[in-house]
Each structure stands twice: as structure tokens, then as C-alpha cells.
Write a protein that holds these residues in place. Structure first.
Motif, PDB file in Angstrom:
ATOM      1  N   ARG A 109       0.820  -1.193   0.000  1.00 40.32           N
ATOM      2  CA  ARG A 109       0.000   0.000   0.000  1.00 40.32           C
ATOM      3  C   ARG A 109       0.868   1.263   0.000  1.00 40.32           C
ATOM      4  O   ARG A 109       0.586   2.229  -0.710  1.00 40.32           O
ATOM      5  N   MET A 156       3.872   1.549  -1.207  1.00 38.73           N
ATOM      6  CA  MET A 156       4.485   1.719  -2.530  1.00 38.73           C
ATOM      7  C   MET A 156       3.508   2.407  -3.483  1.00 38.73           C
ATOM      8  O   MET A 156       3.891   3.245  -4.302  1.00 38.73           O
ATOM      9  N   VAL A 157       2.224   2.034  -3.389  1.00 36.88           N
ATOM     10  CA  VAL A 157       1.207   2.647  -4.250  1.00 36.88           C
ATOM     11  C   VAL A 157       0.976   4.102  -3.821  1.00 36.88           C
ATOM     12  O   VAL A 157       1.007   5.025  -4.631  1.00 36.88           O
ATOM     13  N   GLU A 158       0.806   4.312  -2.522  1.00 34.99           N
ATOM     14  CA  GLU A 158       0.436   5.652  -2.047  1.00 34.99           C
ATOM     15  C   GLU A 158       1.592   6.645  -2.116  1.00 34.99           C
ATOM     16  O   GLU A 158       1.357   7.850  -2.092  1.00 34.99           O
ATOM     17  N   ALA A 159       2.829   6.134  -2.211  1.00 30.86           N
ATOM     18  CA  ALA A 159       3.966   7.052  -2.378  1.00 30.86           C
ATOM     19  C   ALA A 159       3.829   7.839  -3.681  1.00 30.86           C
ATOM     20  O   ALA A 159       4.401   8.913  -3.840  1.00 30.86           O
ATOM     21  N   LYS A 160       3.047   7.276  -4.638  1.00 28.06           N
ATOM     22  CA  LYS A 160       2.798   7.994  -5.899  1.00 28.06           C
ATOM     23  C   LYS A 160       1.783   9.111  -5.695  1.00 28.06           C
ATOM     24  O   LYS A 160       1.771  10.098  -6.427  1.00 28.06           O
ATOM     25  N   VAL A 161       0.887   8.942  -4.717  1.00 27.79           N
ATOM     26  CA  VAL A 161      -0.173   9.934  -4.490  1.00 27.79           C
ATOM     27  C   VAL A 161       0.252  10.943  -3.416  1.00 27.79           C
ATOM     28  O   VAL A 161      -0.047  12.125  -3.532  1.00 27.79           O
ATOM     29  N   TYR A 162       0.928  10.461  -2.397  1.00 28.86           N
ATOM     30  CA  TYR A 162       1.319  11.319  -1.271  1.00 28.86           C
ATOM     31  C   TYR A 162       2.831  11.246  -1.061  1.00 28.86           C
ATOM     32  O   TYR A 162       3.295  10.739  -0.034  1.00 28.86           O
ATOM     33  N   PRO A 163       3.619  11.752  -2.014  1.00 31.05           N
ATOM     34  CA  PRO A 163       5.073  11.644  -1.866  1.00 31.05           C
ATOM     35  C   PRO A 163       5.578  12.351  -0.605  1.00 31.05           C
ATOM     36  O   PRO A 163       6.577  11.915  -0.014  1.00 31.05           O
TER      37      PRO A 163
END
Lengths: 207, 207
Positions: free
Chosen positions: A108, A110-117
Motif C-alpha cells: 500500500r 508503494m502505491v500511495e507514495a505515488k499519491v502522497y510523496p
């Protein structure tokens, strides 16, 4: 500052608090992600008071970042130069990471690092750098030992190995996930053989 | 029931409403996931009233399931029996899916289907079955054509291909993601070559 300096007189500090809060943070984050995450839920799950949590982490952002950072492998992979052994060790780590109790939190993140860097980028970058360094050392040692062609891309080999395992775990029906988590060894062996062939492995040099 | 039967007299139905709501649902879901998802946010993003949304989907659960189901490929891969061509077509679809505007929603749904199978399980299962069927047809045709060894595992080849691409996308630093989305062809070619070698591809039969 030592932890005793923060303790109130007459109230011994529970040395267990930090790992308990981190564990609860990963549970809550794994279930709901950044948008649904609350310190309240962490307090309930860990049975640690909100004040004690806020004394240690200033915000939910700090807490999640610390929790994700705790997923970093404690020590780098020991490279033997025997590629099958080294990739099997890496594959076992990857499988344990994603199939373990905090696997969902990890994927999760890894995915959210794209949305909330801003929240997750730095913690993930530490883990990313560790994985890249291990992959690089492993592949370069195998090239050195004559087991891989010169110029083999370490990142392609690592995307191939970790990606095959991650995708398999995501695609396995939930009803078969516990069995896979219980014993991933057959799948790991298949994945390692696949990646060895993909990378053009020539086997160990004859003695 | 046709959509006109639901329309109020004197108020023409906007044929655009459903795709707009689905698009907004994928945006909102991609950003916040199930725990943070609200119909309010979808209404704001799509500029469609909540009443109009609830007339079409009874709950946020129904709406998310419909939106995820809309990510299913509109038609199955056309298998040529030339494995490099077929895997390149599949790889392009996978890369477009995960690098496209709803890529995060898709990967997020794969992760959250493990946590909330009741919400996402069915929609994901449809997509999963489509992917498995395409992979199976592709690998069996290549075995038939003599390009792959008998007994090659379709699911290993598909986990290898889709997983390598997914992991690469998740590991690429955010600063390089736009460039990859703009032109993934070099990476796709590397990934296909890697998977062909991994699967023990012997190339096309001589004419």
C-alpha cells in the motif's frame, strides 16, 4: 535525550510502547491507508494513550513514515556470488515481506507514495535504495563470477524477481493466500528459475 | 429498464452522466482508497448531484465495484501464436493500464481486494479471469507452435510479465514516472525479452 528524561516521576516508562505503536500503525495503515488513518485507531489498537503517542511522534505523518521505515530489512543481503543462492535469499525476503503481517502496509505504501510523496516518499526511498544496492551487488558479483553476461541490468533482474512474486501474491485468490504464506518455497523456486533463465544465467563456472 | 424510464418529465437525461461519475469514482478511489471514499467527493469531482448518483448506484460499494469493473479490457488479446508479438501486445496493455490515468485505482484495488473482499473481490475476480484466460491462450498457442516447451506454466509467464512491469512502475522515482508513461516502449521490449528467455523461448520455428 534518553527516554527516562521524558518519563513522569513515579510512572515507569513501558519499554514496549514504541514497538507496540509501530505494529498497530502498520495494522491500521495496512487496512485503511493514508486517507482513513487516525491516531485514535492506533491508540485503540495498541492500547497506548494518544498523549503517549504524540509525545513520541508529532503527527500521523511522522508516525506512518517511522512505521514504514521500520519495514526496511535490518541488514543487507550477504552476497555469495553464487547467483541461484543469492536470488533465492532475496526471493525469500521479498516473499516474507509481502506475505507477512505487514505485507499489505508495505505494498500500500508503494502505491500511495505515488499519491502522497510528502508523507511516504522519504521512507520508501530508503527501502528502495536498500533493495537497489542489494540487487546491484548480487548481479555484479554474478557477472564477476562468470554466471551472468556482462551488461546484465540489475534493476531488470530485481523487477523481474520481486515483481513476479508481488504479482503472484496479488493474483492468488484470497482462499489460497494462507497456504501460500505458509509455504511459498515451491513458488519461490519456480520464480528464481524463471528469473535465472530470463537473465541468461549460465550456471556456476565448472570447478 | 432503459435510462429514459428513470428520467423525470421535462428534464432531459445527460447521456454523459454515467461515464463522468465512473471516471470521478476512479479518481477519488485512486487517491484515497476505500476507507477515505465518499459519494460527496465523487459528486464534487464529477459535478453530478448526489441524488443522480444514488439513482444509478445504490451505495458507494456498488459504485466502486462498477468503476473497477469498467477497467476490464474491452476485448480479449488476439492471439497470433507468435509469442514475441503476443507478449508485446499484452505488455503494452499492462503498461497502459498501470501507467494510465486510472493505474493507481487499479493497483490499489488489487491490494484492497485482500482487505475488503466483499467490496472489491467480485470486480477484481472478473478482471483476473480475463487476464488468466488471455495468458493461457497465449502460452498454449506458443507451445502448439513449438516456441515454448510443453508444460510451460501460463500463470508464471503472466506473473513474470505483468509483475516485472508493475514493480518497475512502483519503483521508478516519481520524477521519472511521466517520462516512462510517455514512452514505455524501451522498457517493454526489455521486459518481453526477459520473459521470453525466462520461459525458455526457442524463437519461431524456421520457415
Amino acid at each position: 535525550m534518553t527516554s527516562t528524561s521524558r518519563a513522569r516521576p513515579g510512572r515507569p516508562v513501558d519499554p514496549d510502547i514504541e514497538p507496540r505503536v509501530i505494529k498497530a500503525t502498520l495494522e491500521v495503515y495496512g487496512a485503511v491507508g493514508w486517507a482513513g488513518f487516525t491516531i485514535d485507531a492506533v491508540a485503540r489498537t495498541s492500547k497506548v494513550g494518544k498523549a503517549a503517542i504524540y509525545r513520541r511522534w508529532a503527527s500521523k505523518q511522522d508516525l506512518i513514515a517511522a512505521a514504514i521505515l521500520s519495514l526496511k530489512a535490518p541488514k543487507p543481503v550477504e552476497v555469495t556470488g553464487h547467483l541461484r543462492d543469492d536470488l533465492t535469499e532475496i526471493a525469500n525476503r521479498v516473499a516474507r515481506r509481502y506475505l507477512g503481517p505487514h505485507g499489505l502496509a508495505h505494498i500500500r505504501a508503494m502505491v500511495e507514495a505515488k499519491v502522497y510523496p510528502d508523507v511516504l516518499g522519504e521512507a520508501l526511498e530508503h527501502i528502495r535504495r536498500g533493495a537497489i544496492a542489494s540487487g546491484r551487488k548480487t548481479v555484479l558479483a554474478a557477472i564477476e563470477a562468470g554466471e551472468l553476461p556482462p551488461g546484465t541490468s540489475p534493476s531488470l533482474v530485481m523487477d523481474g524477481l520481486a515483481g513476479t512474486i508481488m504479482h503472484h501474491i496479488l493474483m492468488v485468490p484470497n482462499s489460497k493466500l494462507a497456504k501460500l504464506a505458509d509455504d511459498p518455497s515451491t513458488f519461490i523456486e519456480q520464480a528464481v528459475d524463471f528469473v535465472l533463465a530470463g537473465a541468461g544465467w549460465s550456471g556456476p563456472e565448472p570447478e
